[in-house]
Enzyme design. Structure first.
Site, short mmCIF file in Angstrom:
data_model
loop_
_atom_site.label_atom_id
_atom_site.label_comp_id
_atom_site.label_asym_id
_atom_site.label_seq_id
_atom_site.Cartn_x
_atom_site.Cartn_y
_atom_site.Cartn_z
N GLU A 1 -7.93 0.99 -6.26
CA GLU A 1 -7.74 -0.09 -7.22
C GLU A 1 -9.01 -0.90 -7.40
O GLU A 1 -9.69 -1.15 -6.41
CB GLU A 1 -6.61 -1.01 -6.73
N ARG B 1 1.50 1.02 -1.51
CA ARG B 1 0.05 0.89 -1.60
C ARG B 1 -0.50 2.24 -2.06
O ARG B 1 0.01 3.29 -1.68
CB ARG B 1 -0.56 0.55 -0.23
N HIS C 1 -0.37 -2.99 -10.73
CA HIS C 1 0.04 -3.70 -9.50
C HIS C 1 0.80 -5.00 -9.85
O HIS C 1 0.39 -6.09 -9.43
CB HIS C 1 -1.18 -3.99 -8.62
N1 LIG Z 1 3.29 -3.16 -5.42
C1 LIG Z 1 3.47 -4.41 -5.04
O1 LIG Z 1 3.19 -5.36 -5.78
C2 LIG Z 1 4.05 -4.70 -3.72
C3 LIG Z 1 3.83 -3.85 -2.68
N2 LIG Z 1 4.36 -4.12 -1.45
C4 LIG Z 1 4.15 -3.17 -0.37
O2 LIG Z 1 5.42 -2.81 0.16
C5 LIG Z 1 5.32 -2.76 1.57
C6 LIG Z 1 6.68 -2.94 2.19
O3 LIG Z 1 7.14 -4.26 2.08
P1 LIG Z 1 8.51 -4.72 2.80
O4 LIG Z 1 9.64 -3.84 2.38
O5 LIG Z 1 8.65 -6.17 2.62
O6 LIG Z 1 8.15 -4.39 4.31
P2 LIG Z 1 9.09 -3.94 5.50
O7 LIG Z 1 8.28 -4.11 6.73
O8 LIG Z 1 10.41 -4.64 5.40
O9 LIG Z 1 9.34 -2.38 5.22
C7 LIG Z 1 8.43 -1.37 5.51
C8 LIG Z 1 9.20 -0.22 6.12
O10 LIG Z 1 8.33 0.90 6.27
C9 LIG Z 1 8.72 1.56 7.45
N3 LIG Z 1 7.67 2.45 7.91
C10 LIG Z 1 6.53 2.13 8.59
N4 LIG Z 1 5.83 3.25 8.88
C11 LIG Z 1 6.54 4.29 8.37
C12 LIG Z 1 6.34 5.68 8.34
N5 LIG Z 1 5.26 6.24 8.91
N6 LIG Z 1 7.26 6.45 7.73
C13 LIG Z 1 8.35 5.89 7.16
N7 LIG Z 1 8.60 4.56 7.15
C14 LIG Z 1 7.70 3.78 7.74
C15 LIG Z 1 9.04 0.44 8.43
O11 LIG Z 1 9.82 0.88 9.51
C16 LIG Z 1 9.77 -0.53 7.51
O12 LIG Z 1 11.18 -0.34 7.52
C17 LIG Z 1 4.30 -3.86 1.92
O13 LIG Z 1 3.70 -3.65 3.16
C18 LIG Z 1 3.33 -3.76 0.77
O14 LIG Z 1 2.26 -2.91 1.10
C19 LIG Z 1 5.10 -5.23 -1.24
C20 LIG Z 1 5.34 -6.12 -2.25
C21 LIG Z 1 4.82 -5.93 -3.58
O1 LIG Z 2 2.85 -8.60 -1.58
C1 LIG Z 2 2.23 -7.52 -1.66
O2 LIG Z 2 2.03 -6.80 -0.68
C2 LIG Z 2 1.73 -7.09 -2.97
O3 LIG Z 2 1.30 -5.99 -3.12
C3 LIG Z 2 1.73 -8.03 -4.09
O4 LIG Z 2 2.90 -8.65 -4.26
#
Ligand SMILES: NC(=O)C1=CN([C@@H]2O[C@H](COP(=O)(O)OP(=O)(O)OC[C@H]3O[C@@H](n4cnc5c(N)ncnc54)[C@H](O)[C@@H]3O)[C@@H](O)[C@H]2O)C=CC1
Ligand SMILES: O=C(O)C(=O)CO
Length: 386
Positions: free
Chosen positions: A302, A273, A320
């Site tokens: 954004e 993000r 994004h």
């Molecule tokens: N750019 C895009 O289109 C997308 C962005 N995202 C973003 O990616 C993020 C992660 O998604 P997932 O991997 O599925 O989630 P997830 O929950 O599997 O992974 C997030 C990780 O961050 C860690 N974390 C939390 N606070 C932390 C900190 N202070 N320092 C270090 N690590 C920390 C957690 O322990 C966890 O392992 C989503 O929350 C979303 O915001 C997700 C999908 C697409």
């Molecule tokens: O799933 C999310 O968190 C995104 O940013 C878009 O895929």
């Protein structure tokens, strides 16, 4: 008074009214809702980001559930409007839900869904693409070519960084961070250093096994290290990719001071993000360090970029799109619809949000469960035994 919003309706006589604030890819999600007696209303307003007012108008007087987007501000106002309309379910069509005030949803007893898993590999692939594109200056070189500036091979033309044997740093080694780490380790034979609040044993085992495989084949093994602090990753890695959730602990995780500790020729990638990075500080750092490169999929404000970012050749910027593969986006729509449907029908919540494959198989009916409800525990929702 909110203006009327344009909508497209499927199954007008359906018993349950489900609203989607945006048209979403594919038709499976619509069919699944219609088959279960839902009237589906899709907002077709030509406006990218709907306001709270627009969404209140969409919710109307009777609404059982809403599928919404990460650009929308789901707080007290919308959850109280949804609750007044009899709604019990909301799902983001996203895994990240920093745009949702879950406490407000709890207050009104509204289940909040998200879409984990289906976007893991797609998002990691974009982060890997940005890493390579930044390290090898692909976008700069493409612009140069199109501008008609190429007049022959030169030893110093667009020299970038070799990835093999260098260190990849991952901050937030959850689903996406781990998938990205595996791609960079296996694909480019990079060593791994990661920082997360939790140990990623599966990732460590993967790198160990791959290192042993390489060694057995006469190649240098890859290594891994779980860093004790994020600063260790920033100081040691050549390519760093950010994959944590956005919350109070990760806001401006990358700031002026931390940027200063990174290698002068490092590559920084952000597909998490925007506010995880202090973008003003980043612009300044990029100006001062022309060999430092970034690949950004997300931005602090954004859809805007901070002043100066768009002019910098050492920044690659994309809008994004990390989860934007057809399979993933259709799957996200399906999971979001099933989250809402499951709550409306009184189904339990799927026991493992990391294993959503059964919901994505188009050849069989999905399990009778909501794939991922983030506040299931607080709301005391039953968990599926399947
Ligand atoms: N750019 C895009 O289109 C997308 C962005 N995202 C973003 O990616 C993020 C992660 O998604 P997932 O991997 O599925 O989630 P997830 O929950 O599997 O992974 C997030 C990780 O961050 C860690 N974390 C939390 N606070 C932390 C900190 N202070 N320092 C270090 N690590 C920390 C957690 O322990 C966890 O392992 C989503 O929350 C979303 O915001 C997700 C999908 C697409
Ligand atoms: O799933 C999310 O968190 C995104 O940013 C878009 O895929």
């Amino acid at each position: 008074m909110a203006k009327p919003v344009s909508i497209e309706v499927y199954n007008p006589n359906g018993k349950y009214r489900v609203v989607s604030t945006k048209p979403m890819p594919g038709t499976r999600w619509i069919n699944l809702l219609v088959e279960q007696d839902c009237r589906v209303e899709i907002c077709t307003q030509k406006k990218t980001i709907l306001s709270v007012e627009d969404i209140i108008a969409l919710i109307g007087d009777k609404c059982d559930g809403v599928i919404g987007q990460l650009t929308e501000d789901w707080g007290e106002t919308l959850f109280s409007a949804l609750s007044r309309a009899g709604g019990k379910a909301f799902s983001n069509m996203a895994v990240g839900y920093n745009n949702v005030d879950v406490n407000a949803a709890n207050k009104y007893g509204v289940a909040v869904g998200n879409t984990p898993g289906v976007l893991t590999e797609t998002t990691a692939e974009l982060a890997a693409s940005l890493s390579v594109a930044a390290a090898r200056r692909i976008v700069e070189a493409d612009e140069f070519m199109r501008a008609g500036l190429y007049d022959g091979w030169l030893p110093n033309l667009f020299v970038g960084n070799l990835l093999k044997g260098q260190t990849v740093g991952v901050i937030g080694a959850g689903r996406i961070g781990s998938a990205y780490a595996r791609m960079m380790v296996e694909g480019f034979k990079m060593n791994l250093i990661y920082y997360d609040l939790y140990q990623s044993t599966r990732l460590e085992k993967f790198v160990t096994a791959y290192g042993q495989f390489l060694k057995a084949n006469g190649e240098s093994p890859v290594t891994w290290k779980r860093a004790a602090s994020m600063d260790e990753v920033l100081q040691q890695a050549d390519v760093i990719s950010l994959h944590p959730i956005l919350d109070k602990t990760t806001y401006h995780l990358i700031n002026k001071e931390r940027l200063a500790t990174m290698k002068k020729e490092a590559v920084l990638v952000n597909c998490s993000r925007g506010p995880v990075v202090d973008e003003v500080a980043l612009v300044e750092h990029l100006k001062q360090n022309p060999m430092f490169r970034v690949g950004l999929d997300v931005f602090e404000d954004e859809p805007y970029m901070k002043p100066g970012l768009a002019d910098l050749k050492n920044a690659i910027v994309v809008p994004h799109i990390a989860s934007a593969s057809k399979w993933t986006r259709e799957g996200m729509a399906t999971l979001a619809a099933l989250n809402v449907l499951g709550k409306i029908k009184g189904y339990p919540v799927w026991s493992d949000a990391n294993r959503v494959e059964p919901f994505l198989n188009e050849n069989i009916p999905p399990p009778a469960a909501s794939p991922s409800i983030v506040n299931a525990k607080v709301l005391g929702l039953p968990v599926s035994r399947l």
